[in-house]
Design a protein around this motif. Structure first.
Motif, PDB file in Angstrom:
ATOM      1  N   THR A 286      54.765  61.782  -5.455  1.00  0.00           N
ATOM      2  CA  THR A 286      55.313  60.465  -5.792  1.00  0.00           C
ATOM      3  C   THR A 286      54.249  59.371  -5.829  1.00  0.00           C
ATOM      4  OG1 THR A 286      55.823  60.096  -3.438  1.00  0.00           O
ATOM      5  CG2 THR A 286      57.559  61.047  -4.812  1.00  0.00           C
ATOM      6  N   THR A 287      52.979  59.725  -5.788  1.00  0.00           N
ATOM      7  CA  THR A 287      51.912  58.731  -5.793  1.00  0.00           C
ATOM      8  C   THR A 287      51.703  58.193  -7.211  1.00  0.00           C
ATOM      9  OG1 THR A 287      50.816  59.884  -3.986  1.00  0.00           O
ATOM     10  CG2 THR A 287      49.507  58.292  -5.217  1.00  0.00           C
ATOM     11  N   PRO A 288      51.673  56.875  -7.386  1.00  0.00           N
ATOM     12  CA  PRO A 288      51.446  56.322  -8.735  1.00  0.00           C
ATOM     13  C   PRO A 288      49.992  56.477  -9.162  1.00  0.00           C
ATOM     14  CG  PRO A 288      51.570  54.565  -7.110  1.00  0.00           C
ATOM     15  CD  PRO A 288      51.915  55.817  -6.380  1.00  0.00           C
ATOM     16  N   ASP A 289      49.766  56.489 -10.461  1.00  0.00           N
ATOM     17  CA  ASP A 289      48.420  56.622 -11.024  1.00  0.00           C
ATOM     18  C   ASP A 289      47.759  55.246 -11.083  1.00  0.00           C
ATOM     19  OD1 ASP A 289      48.726  59.345 -11.371  1.00  0.00           O
ATOM     20  OD2 ASP A 289      49.594  59.122 -13.375  1.00  0.00           O
ATOM     21  N   GLU A 290      47.096  54.877 -10.004  1.00  0.00           N
ATOM     22  CA  GLU A 290      46.377  53.610  -9.961  1.00  0.00           C
ATOM     23  C   GLU A 290      45.298  53.663  -8.895  1.00  0.00           C
ATOM     24  OE1 GLU A 290      48.936  50.637  -7.296  1.00  0.00           O
ATOM     25  OE2 GLU A 290      50.052  51.371  -9.057  1.00  0.00           O
ATOM     26  N   VAL A 303      31.296  48.770   3.647  1.00  0.00           N
ATOM     27  CA  VAL A 303      31.358  48.388   2.240  1.00  0.00           C
ATOM     28  C   VAL A 303      32.774  48.630   1.720  1.00  0.00           C
ATOM     29  CG1 VAL A 303      28.921  48.876   1.815  1.00  0.00           C
ATOM     30  CG2 VAL A 303      30.607  50.690   1.528  1.00  0.00           C
ATOM     31  N   LEU A 304      33.100  47.979   0.608  1.00  0.00           N
ATOM     32  CA  LEU A 304      34.381  48.183  -0.058  1.00  0.00           C
ATOM     33  C   LEU A 304      34.175  49.099  -1.259  1.00  0.00           C
ATOM     34  CD1 LEU A 304      35.872  44.564   0.007  1.00  0.00           C
ATOM     35  CD2 LEU A 304      36.449  46.477   1.492  1.00  0.00           C
ATOM     36  N   ARG A 305      35.019  50.117  -1.381  1.00  0.00           N
ATOM     37  CA  ARG A 305      34.927  51.075  -2.482  1.00  0.00           C
ATOM     38  C   ARG A 305      36.303  51.240  -3.115  1.00  0.00           C
ATOM     39  NH1 ARG A 305      30.236  50.459  -2.357  1.00  0.00           N
ATOM     40  NH2 ARG A 305      28.589  51.899  -1.713  1.00  0.00           N
ATOM     41  N   LYS A 306      36.332  51.464  -4.413  1.00  0.00           N
ATOM     42  CA  LYS A 306      37.579  51.731  -5.122  1.00  0.00           C
ATOM     43  C   LYS A 306      37.787  53.251  -5.220  1.00  0.00           C
ATOM     44  CE  LYS A 306      38.911  47.810  -7.938  1.00  0.00           C
ATOM     45  NZ  LYS A 306      39.311  47.369  -9.290  1.00  0.00           N
ATOM     46  N   TYR A 307      39.031  53.657  -4.960  1.00  0.00           N
ATOM     47  CA  TYR A 307      39.366  55.075  -5.012  1.00  0.00           C
ATOM     48  C   TYR A 307      40.643  55.255  -5.829  1.00  0.00           C
ATOM     49  CZ  TYR A 307      36.008  55.562  -1.198  1.00  0.00           C
ATOM     50  OH  TYR A 307      34.875  55.540  -0.434  1.00  0.00           O
ATOM     51  N   TRP A 308      40.721  56.384  -6.528  1.00  0.00           N
ATOM     52  CA  TRP A 308      41.897  56.729  -7.306  1.00  0.00           C
ATOM     53  C   TRP A 308      42.974  57.239  -6.347  1.00  0.00           C
ATOM     54  CZ3 TRP A 308      43.665  55.212 -11.626  1.00  0.00           C
ATOM     55  CH2 TRP A 308      44.618  55.925 -12.350  1.00  0.00           C
ATOM     56  N   LEU A 309      44.110  56.546  -6.291  1.00  0.00           N
ATOM     57  CA  LEU A 309      45.127  56.787  -5.279  1.00  0.00           C
ATOM     58  C   LEU A 309      45.638  58.232  -5.255  1.00  0.00           C
ATOM     59  CD1 LEU A 309      46.433  55.176  -3.044  1.00  0.00           C
ATOM     60  CD2 LEU A 309      48.270  54.544  -4.607  1.00  0.00           C
ATOM     61  N   PRO A 310      45.934  58.873  -6.383  1.00  0.00           N
ATOM     62  CA  PRO A 310      46.410  60.265  -6.315  1.00  0.00           C
ATOM     63  C   PRO A 310      45.397  61.225  -5.696  1.00  0.00           C
ATOM     64  CG  PRO A 310      46.925  59.310  -8.452  1.00  0.00           C
ATOM     65  CD  PRO A 310      46.016  58.340  -7.761  1.00  0.00           C
ATOM     66  N   ASP A 311      44.108  60.871  -5.737  1.00  0.00           N
ATOM     67  CA  ASP A 311      43.084  61.762  -5.188  1.00  0.00           C
ATOM     68  C   ASP A 311      42.983  61.687  -3.672  1.00  0.00           C
ATOM     69  OD1 ASP A 311      42.462  62.593  -7.731  1.00  0.00           O
ATOM     70  OD2 ASP A 311      40.773  61.203  -7.975  1.00  0.00           O
ATOM     71  N   ILE A 312      43.446  60.603  -3.058  1.00  0.00           N
ATOM     72  CA  ILE A 312      43.216  60.422  -1.621  1.00  0.00           C
ATOM     73  C   ILE A 312      44.497  60.294  -0.797  1.00  0.00           C
ATOM     74  CG2 ILE A 312      41.005  59.280  -2.048  1.00  0.00           C
ATOM     75  CD1 ILE A 312      42.440  56.630  -1.412  1.00  0.00           C
ATOM     76  N   HIS A 313      45.634  60.069  -1.466  1.00  0.00           N
ATOM     77  CA  HIS A 313      46.855  59.794  -0.718  1.00  0.00           C
ATOM     78  C   HIS A 313      47.231  60.937   0.215  1.00  0.00           C
ATOM     79  CE1 HIS A 313      51.346  58.432  -0.794  1.00  0.00           C
ATOM     80  NE2 HIS A 313      50.721  58.059   0.314  1.00  0.00           N
ATOM     81  N   GLY A 314      47.135  62.172  -0.261  1.00  0.00           N
ATOM     82  CA  GLY A 314      47.499  63.317   0.574  1.00  0.00           C
ATOM     83  C   GLY A 314      46.656  63.419   1.822  1.00  0.00           C
ATOM     84  N   GLY A 315      45.369  63.092   1.710  1.00  0.00           N
ATOM     85  CA  GLY A 315      44.482  63.189   2.864  1.00  0.00           C
ATOM     86  C   GLY A 315      44.788  62.182   3.951  1.00  0.00           C
ATOM     87  N   THR A 316      45.403  61.060   3.584  1.00  0.00           N
ATOM     88  CA  THR A 316      45.732  60.043   4.590  1.00  0.00           C
ATOM     89  C   THR A 316      47.135  60.201   5.168  1.00  0.00           C
ATOM     90  OG1 THR A 316      46.553  58.504   2.895  1.00  0.00           O
ATOM     91  CG2 THR A 316      44.197  58.393   3.448  1.00  0.00           C
ATOM     92  N   MET A 435      45.108  52.495   3.243  1.00  0.00           N
ATOM     93  CA  MET A 435      45.712  52.005   2.010  1.00  0.00           C
ATOM     94  C   MET A 435      46.428  50.679   2.216  1.00  0.00           C
ATOM     95  SD  MET A 435      47.135  55.381   0.072  1.00  0.00           S
ATOM     96  CE  MET A 435      48.465  55.579   1.240  1.00  0.00           C
ATOM     97  N   LEU A 436      46.849  50.394   3.455  1.00  0.00           N
ATOM     98  CA  LEU A 436      47.555  49.148   3.743  1.00  0.00           C
ATOM     99  C   LEU A 436      46.639  48.072   4.307  1.00  0.00           C
ATOM    100  CD1 LEU A 436      50.837  50.546   5.337  1.00  0.00           C
ATOM    101  CD2 LEU A 436      50.431  49.884   2.967  1.00  0.00           C
ATOM    102  N   HIS A 437      45.510  48.477   4.938  1.00  0.00           N
ATOM    103  CA  HIS A 437      44.566  47.525   5.525  1.00  0.00           C
ATOM    104  C   HIS A 437      43.151  47.971   5.155  1.00  0.00           C
ATOM    105  CE1 HIS A 437      47.836  45.987   8.067  1.00  0.00           C
ATOM    106  NE2 HIS A 437      48.118  47.249   8.352  1.00  0.00           N
TER     107      HIS A 437
END
Length: 533
Positions: A286-290, A303-316, A435-437
């Protein structure tokens, strides 16, 4: 006849409520848990819904009152149904009409649910206000509580082990919350069978457009009515049979017998593996593509890094399931054997080996949940440092398993379960969530999962290890909790009836029969030690 029936039902309900009030921690949890959940979780859950493509907005904050009231109602009804089964059967066998007993149990469950619902609504009103749709919020929260009363009663009638029953209720609740219409897509056909789907839509004033002529409110009322009928039928069925099941003796010795006893609970092992698997896979599905921005440490610099949400959501998501299951396993593994452990200690079993035996079973259960979570996570997520990622999840399992061991003797079954549910959810699911903070808030640094979460995020997202301080904090938590467990276990397993008094020869603890004793010459006390009735 009806007056007598009503008076008997009222008397029984008052007695049941008085029994519940004898444990002040339970009543405190009925109020504090929904207040804390609504106050702390409403905002982050709204952000999570926005991130995951749900409805978000005020709808999530309104639904939190129902979620809190529902979970507490289910847990309270589960223990009412499960713990009082033998007593209820004896009452029916002694001549009490089953309808009076069932009415009293239902009245008690509804009263406890009403306390939780009121606390949740008051917290919601204080946090964001009930707005112009206060009637929907109140009625919806009450329907949540009624529906989850039936879920708790059904679990109590079908599942004998408190660990299995609690995990089953938690599993249903997680599916209902995270894949319901405000956290996910409201028009997803597969989620329409969730117990509070239509209640949530009506409560948040979000027309479903798939309820037909009955309407969202109509389906919500049908669910609530069916829930009451189900709860009534389950309680009737559990109190009708007069058979009494006798348990065999407690564990005779150490780890071998502990593992043998645990191996008999096949449902528990299935749940420890199945719950994290389903939880992680559904979260990924159910993770959106963003993309999302996260704060990480590389070469000692944040540092701040951008990550593709579907690639990391399961790990968190894996640590949330691991922590909850480990806490519940720790709570019941030790709590269910507390009386037997006292008998073993009285028979000469040394406290340290006995504690190690119990902890071995607890940790094996926590490690089973960890292994299942990591195995399924590996199919949908590629950690940058697998060794440290596994170590961080194991630390989380160890920490919350030890916390569960502490919660049982301190808060009892119901209070312990509620805290075991609330703490990992707020700690790992909200405050430590990358993802929230972008960075955890200051107060979250004192929570049990802070150090291990820092290690996990670093291992999951960066190629080099930079969280030595997080590892030390997590290790400190584990060591401190282990010491607390040792001290608490020694005090709770000390036989309560053995008290030696100096200067009284032959003084013995009260046993099944009065024991003769010899007193010094001239002593005017009675020559026998009388047993308290």
């Amino acid at each position: 006849m009806s007056t007598n029936t009503g008076s008997t039902t009222g008397l029984l309900a008052r007695r049941f409520l008085t029994e519940a009030a004898r444990t002040p921690v339970n009543l405190l949890a009925l109020v504090l848990v929904p207040v804390v959940f609504v106050a702390v979780a409403a905002g982050p859950l709204k952000d999570a819904a926005d991130l995951l493509g749900g409805t978000g907005g005020p709808a999530v904050q309104t639904a939190t009152a129902g979620w809190a009231a529902g979970f507490i109602a289910a847990i309270g009804m589960y223990f009412q149904t499960r713990e009082a089964r033998a007593a209820d059967r004896r009452l029916v066998q002694a001549g009490l009409a089953p309808v009076r007993l069932v009415a009293a149990r239902m009245t008690t469950g509804l009263a406890l649910a009403l306390i939780a619902a009121t606390a949740a609504l008051v917290s919601l009103a204080g946090r964001s206000g009930l707005g112009n749709e206060s009637g929907r919020a109140v009625a919806g929260t009450l329907m949540y509580a009624v529906i989850y009363l039936a879920i708790g009663a059904l679990a109590g009638g079908l599942v004998s082990s408190p660990v299995n029953g609690t995990v089953l209720v938690l599993f249903v609740w997680i599916l209902d919350v995270f894949f319901g219409p405000v956290m996910g897509a409201a028009d997803r056909p597969a989620t329409r069978v969730l117990p509070t789907h239509f209640v949530t839509l009506w409560m948040a004033d979000l027309p479903s457009h798939h309820s037909g002529r009955v309407g969202d409110l109509g389906w919500a009322l049908i669910w609530a009515a069916a829930a009451l009928a189900t709860a009534w039928a389950v309680i009737t069925a559990t109190s009708r049979t007069a058979r009494v099941h006798h348990r065999r003796g407690q564990l005779a010795t150490g780890i071998r017998m502990g593992l043998r006893a645990a191996a008999r609970n096949r449902v528990l092992w299935f749940l420890l593996i199945a719950v994290p698997v389903v939880f992680v896979l559904l979260a990924v599905a159910t993770t959106p593509d963003e993309a999302t921005t996260m704060s990480v440490r590389e070469n000692g610099v944040t540092v701040l890094r951008k990550y593709w949400l579907p690639d990391i959501h399961g790990g968190t998501m894996a640590p949330i399931a691991i922590a909850s299951l480990a806490a519940v396993a720790g709570l019941f593994t030790v709590l269910d054997h507390r009386t037997g452990d006292r008998r073993l200690a009285l028979a000469g079993f040394r406290p340290l080996p006995l504690l190690l035996a119990r902890l071995t079973v607890v940790l094996l259960g926590a490690l089973a949940a960890t292994a299942a979570s990591i195995a399924v996570t590996a199919t949908v997520f590629d950690a940058r440092q697998w060794g440290w990622y596994i170590a961080a999840n194991t630390l989380i399992a160890l920490t919350y398993a030890l916390l569960g061991v502490l919660l049982g003797p301190l808060f009892g079954r119901v209070g312990g379960v509620l805290i075991a549910f609330l703490l990992p959810f707020i700690d790992l699911g909200i405050e430590q969530s990358p993802m929230l903070h972008s960075t955890p808030p200051a107060w979250a640094h004192v929570l049990p999962g802070y150090g291990a979460s820092r290690v996990l995020t670093d291992a999951a997202l960066t190629p080099g290890f930079d969280e030595t301080s997080g590892l030390l904090i997590a290790s400190g938590w584990a060591a401190g909790l282990a010491l607390a467990v040792v001290l608490l276990f020694r005090s709770t397993t000390r036989p309560a009836g053995v008290r030696r008094r100096a200067g009284v020869p032959g003084r013995a603890s009260a046993g099944p029969f009065p024991l003769p004793t010899t007193l010094p010459p001239g002593d005017q006390r009675c020559s026998t030690v009388k047993e308290d009735a």
